[in-house]
Scaffold this motif. Structure first.
Motif, PDB file in Angstrom:
ATOM      1  N   ALA A  71     -18.007   1.792 -41.203  1.00  0.00           N
ATOM      2  CA  ALA A  71     -18.489   2.626 -42.302  1.00  0.00           C
ATOM      3  C   ALA A  71     -19.519   3.630 -41.808  1.00  0.00           C
ATOM      4  CB  ALA A  71     -19.079   1.754 -43.410  1.00  0.00           C
ATOM      5  N   ALA A  72     -20.397   3.205 -40.909  1.00  0.00           N
ATOM      6  CA  ALA A  72     -21.407   4.109 -40.356  1.00  0.00           C
ATOM      7  C   ALA A  72     -20.752   5.208 -39.533  1.00  0.00           C
ATOM      8  CB  ALA A  72     -22.407   3.329 -39.511  1.00  0.00           C
ATOM      9  N   GLN A  73     -19.751   4.861 -38.738  1.00  0.00           N
ATOM     10  CA  GLN A  73     -19.036   5.866 -37.937  1.00  0.00           C
ATOM     11  C   GLN A  73     -18.309   6.859 -38.836  1.00  0.00           C
ATOM     12  OE1 GLN A  73     -16.573   3.547 -35.322  1.00  0.00           O
ATOM     13  NE2 GLN A  73     -18.204   3.249 -33.816  1.00  0.00           N
ATOM     14  N   GLU A  74     -17.712   6.372 -39.912  1.00  0.00           N
ATOM     15  CA  GLU A  74     -17.010   7.259 -40.846  1.00  0.00           C
ATOM     16  C   GLU A  74     -17.995   8.179 -41.553  1.00  0.00           C
ATOM     17  OE1 GLU A  74     -14.292   9.379 -42.807  1.00  0.00           O
ATOM     18  OE2 GLU A  74     -13.920   8.036 -41.140  1.00  0.00           O
ATOM     19  N   LYS A  75     -19.182   7.685 -41.839  1.00  0.00           N
ATOM     20  CA  LYS A  75     -20.207   8.512 -42.478  1.00  0.00           C
ATOM     21  C   LYS A  75     -20.637   9.645 -41.542  1.00  0.00           C
ATOM     22  CE  LYS A  75     -24.574   8.121 -44.956  1.00  0.00           C
ATOM     23  NZ  LYS A  75     -25.637   7.224 -45.402  1.00  0.00           N
ATOM     24  N   VAL A  76     -20.814   9.334 -40.260  1.00  0.00           N
ATOM     25  CA  VAL A  76     -21.172  10.352 -39.271  1.00  0.00           C
ATOM     26  C   VAL A  76     -20.041  11.372 -39.139  1.00  0.00           C
ATOM     27  CG1 VAL A  76     -21.586  10.730 -36.798  1.00  0.00           C
ATOM     28  CG2 VAL A  76     -22.780   8.903 -38.000  1.00  0.00           C
ATOM     29  N   ARG A  77     -18.805  10.895 -39.094  1.00  0.00           N
ATOM     30  CA  ARG A  77     -17.639  11.781 -38.986  1.00  0.00           C
ATOM     31  C   ARG A  77     -17.558  12.695 -40.198  1.00  0.00           C
ATOM     32  NH1 ARG A  77     -12.639  11.407 -41.159  1.00  0.00           N
ATOM     33  NH2 ARG A  77     -10.986  12.557 -40.139  1.00  0.00           N
ATOM     34  N   ALA A  78     -17.739  12.145 -41.395  1.00  0.00           N
ATOM     35  CA  ALA A  78     -17.671  12.946 -42.615  1.00  0.00           C
ATOM     36  C   ALA A  78     -18.775  14.003 -42.633  1.00  0.00           C
ATOM     37  CB  ALA A  78     -17.773  12.047 -43.842  1.00  0.00           C
ATOM     38  N   ALA A  79     -19.971  13.638 -42.181  1.00  0.00           N
ATOM     39  CA  ALA A  79     -21.075  14.607 -42.121  1.00  0.00           C
ATOM     40  C   ALA A  79     -20.755  15.711 -41.125  1.00  0.00           C
ATOM     41  CB  ALA A  79     -22.377  13.900 -41.755  1.00  0.00           C
ATOM     42  N   ARG A  80     -20.164  15.355 -40.004  1.00  0.00           N
ATOM     43  CA  ARG A  80     -19.792  16.341 -38.972  1.00  0.00           C
ATOM     44  C   ARG A  80     -18.760  17.311 -39.511  1.00  0.00           C
ATOM     45  NH1 ARG A  80     -19.157  20.028 -36.121  1.00  0.00           N
ATOM     46  NH2 ARG A  80     -18.262  20.059 -34.048  1.00  0.00           N
ATOM     47  N   LEU A  81     -17.749  16.776 -40.215  1.00  0.00           N
ATOM     48  CA  LEU A  81     -16.710  17.640 -40.777  1.00  0.00           C
ATOM     49  C   LEU A  81     -17.270  18.537 -41.877  1.00  0.00           C
ATOM     50  CD1 LEU A  81     -13.697  15.150 -40.907  1.00  0.00           C
ATOM     51  CD2 LEU A  81     -14.133  16.958 -39.235  1.00  0.00           C
ATOM     52  N   SER A  82     -18.150  17.989 -42.711  1.00  0.00           N
ATOM     53  CA  SER A  82     -18.761  18.794 -43.771  1.00  0.00           C
ATOM     54  C   SER A  82     -19.602  19.915 -43.186  1.00  0.00           C
ATOM     55  CB  SER A  82     -19.617  17.915 -44.679  1.00  0.00           C
ATOM     56  OG  SER A  82     -18.812  17.030 -45.398  1.00  0.00           O
ATOM     57  N   SER A  83     -20.323  19.612 -42.115  1.00  0.00           N
ATOM     58  CA  SER A  83     -21.133  20.622 -41.439  1.00  0.00           C
ATOM     59  C   SER A  83     -20.242  21.718 -40.849  1.00  0.00           C
ATOM     60  CB  SER A  83     -21.961  19.957 -40.341  1.00  0.00           C
ATOM     61  OG  SER A  83     -22.620  20.913 -39.573  1.00  0.00           O
ATOM     62  N   ALA A  84     -19.161  21.315 -40.204  1.00  0.00           N
ATOM     63  CA  ALA A  84     -18.229  22.289 -39.616  1.00  0.00           C
ATOM     64  C   ALA A  84     -17.607  23.144 -40.708  1.00  0.00           C
ATOM     65  CB  ALA A  84     -17.140  21.570 -38.818  1.00  0.00           C
ATOM     66  N   LEU A  85     -17.237  22.518 -41.819  1.00  0.00           N
ATOM     67  CA  LEU A  85     -16.625  23.246 -42.921  1.00  0.00           C
ATOM     68  C   LEU A  85     -17.599  24.273 -43.497  1.00  0.00           C
ATOM     69  CD1 LEU A  85     -14.226  23.582 -44.853  1.00  0.00           C
ATOM     70  CD2 LEU A  85     -15.254  21.805 -46.271  1.00  0.00           C
ATOM     71  N   ALA A  86     -18.840  23.869 -43.712  1.00  0.00           N
ATOM     72  CA  ALA A  86     -19.842  24.793 -44.252  1.00  0.00           C
ATOM     73  C   ALA A  86     -20.054  25.976 -43.320  1.00  0.00           C
ATOM     74  CB  ALA A  86     -21.156  24.052 -44.496  1.00  0.00           C
ATOM     75  N   LEU A  87     -20.122  25.711 -42.022  1.00  0.00           N
ATOM     76  CA  LEU A  87     -20.304  26.788 -41.049  1.00  0.00           C
ATOM     77  C   LEU A  87     -19.118  27.750 -41.081  1.00  0.00           C
ATOM     78  CD1 LEU A  87     -21.995  27.922 -38.628  1.00  0.00           C
ATOM     79  CD2 LEU A  87     -20.414  26.660 -37.191  1.00  0.00           C
ATOM     80  N   CYS A  88     -17.911  27.214 -41.145  1.00  0.00           N
ATOM     81  CA  CYS A  88     -16.711  28.057 -41.152  1.00  0.00           C
ATOM     82  C   CYS A  88     -16.630  28.894 -42.429  1.00  0.00           C
ATOM     83  CB  CYS A  88     -15.459  27.200 -41.018  1.00  0.00           C
ATOM     84  SG  CYS A  88     -15.285  26.405 -39.412  1.00  0.00           S
ATOM     85  N   LEU A  89     -16.952  28.303 -43.564  1.00  0.00           N
ATOM     86  CA  LEU A  89     -16.895  29.046 -44.818  1.00  0.00           C
ATOM     87  C   LEU A  89     -17.988  30.099 -44.891  1.00  0.00           C
ATOM     88  CD1 LEU A  89     -16.047  26.177 -47.316  1.00  0.00           C
ATOM     89  CD2 LEU A  89     -14.558  28.075 -46.648  1.00  0.00           C
ATOM     90  N   ASP A  90     -19.103  29.848 -44.229  1.00  0.00           N
ATOM     91  CA  ASP A  90     -20.226  30.795 -44.196  1.00  0.00           C
ATOM     92  C   ASP A  90     -19.989  31.934 -43.217  1.00  0.00           C
ATOM     93  OD1 ASP A  90     -22.187  30.322 -45.970  1.00  0.00           O
ATOM     94  OD2 ASP A  90     -23.632  29.541 -44.536  1.00  0.00           O
ATOM     95  N   GLY A  91     -19.251  31.655 -42.152  1.00  0.00           N
ATOM     96  CA  GLY A  91     -19.099  32.609 -41.064  1.00  0.00           C
ATOM     97  C   GLY A  91     -18.051  33.668 -41.328  1.00  0.00           C
ATOM     98  N   ASP A  92     -18.019  34.617 -40.436  1.00  0.00           N
ATOM     99  CA  ASP A  92     -17.030  35.687 -40.493  1.00  0.00           C
ATOM    100  C   ASP A  92     -15.957  35.400 -39.449  1.00  0.00           C
ATOM    101  OD1 ASP A  92     -18.570  37.056 -42.357  1.00  0.00           O
ATOM    102  OD2 ASP A  92     -19.749  38.032 -40.783  1.00  0.00           O
ATOM    103  N   GLY A  93     -14.835  36.072 -39.581  1.00  0.00           N
ATOM    104  CA  GLY A  93     -13.829  35.980 -38.543  1.00  0.00           C
ATOM    105  C   GLY A  93     -12.674  35.053 -38.841  1.00  0.00           C
ATOM    106  N   CYS A  94     -12.580  34.512 -40.059  1.00  0.00           N
ATOM    107  CA  CYS A  94     -11.452  33.656 -40.412  1.00  0.00           C
ATOM    108  C   CYS A  94     -10.330  34.510 -40.993  1.00  0.00           C
ATOM    109  CB  CYS A  94     -11.862  32.613 -41.445  1.00  0.00           C
ATOM    110  SG  CYS A  94     -12.969  31.365 -40.814  1.00  0.00           S
ATOM    111  N   THR A  95      -9.106  34.177 -40.632  1.00  0.00           N
ATOM    112  CA  THR A  95      -7.956  34.851 -41.221  1.00  0.00           C
ATOM    113  C   THR A  95      -7.758  34.335 -42.646  1.00  0.00           C
ATOM    114  OG1 THR A  95      -6.376  33.180 -40.484  1.00  0.00           O
ATOM    115  CG2 THR A  95      -6.859  34.990 -38.941  1.00  0.00           C
ATOM    116  N   ASP A  96      -6.896  34.995 -43.392  1.00  0.00           N
ATOM    117  CA  ASP A  96      -6.602  34.544 -44.763  1.00  0.00           C
ATOM    118  C   ASP A  96      -6.008  33.138 -44.754  1.00  0.00           C
ATOM    119  OD1 ASP A  96      -7.556  36.925 -45.769  1.00  0.00           O
ATOM    120  OD2 ASP A  96      -5.562  37.822 -46.012  1.00  0.00           O
TER     121      ASP A  96
END
Length: 144
Positions: A24-49
């Motif tokens: 459960a702790a490992q999954e929590k870390v993984r989920a936080a990592r993915l959420s962080s990556a997602l936020a960065l990608c949605l905030d950033g420029d350079g993504c295709t449609d």
């Protein structure tokens, strides 16, 4: 065949609980990592449609508590690696408390702190405020 004596053994039960807590702790870390990556990608420029549509579907999945596939996770992290700025300001925590830090990414993709902010803070919010101001002054992104 079910081994009832083993299932009733307190030592075995404790081991199973410990393994479940670790997972459960490992999954929590993984989920936080993915959420962080997602936020960065949605905030950033350079993504295709297509990438933006993919990011929105991942956002819906994660917000609903569903997991994403290994291929989706890899694609998300690949997009993050591409849109991640090479130099940015963030926040770190150490013996002196919370502090803003300048991060530079080398040619191998390793992020290395190169400078730290002047002040140290007991609470994260102070370092975040200093980091945001530092990033504005230097014309960089703040990723906190």
């Amino acid at each position: 065949m079910i081994d009832f004596p083993k299932l009733n053994d307190p030592t075995y039960q404790a081991e199973v609980r410990r393994e479940a807590a670790e997972a459960a702790a490992q999954e929590k870390v993984r989920a936080a990592r993915l959420s962080s990556a997602l936020a960065l990608c949605l905030d950033g420029d350079g993504c295709t449609d297509g990438e933006y549509a993919f990011l929105q579907s991942v956002k819906l999945s994660l917000s609903a508590g569903r997991t994403i596939s290994a291929k989706q996770e890899k694609w998300l992290l690949d997009i993050e690696a591409r849109v991640m700025p090479k130099t940015y300001v963030s926040v770190s925590h150490g013996l002196r408390g919370y502090f803003a830090v300048l991060i530079e990414t080398d040619s191998d993709g390793c992020a290395m702190p190169t400078e730290s902010g002047i002040s140290s803070f007991k609470k994260r919010e102070g370092a975040v405020n200093e980091g945001i101001e530092w990033a504005k002054t230097e014309g960089l992104r703040f990723i906190g």
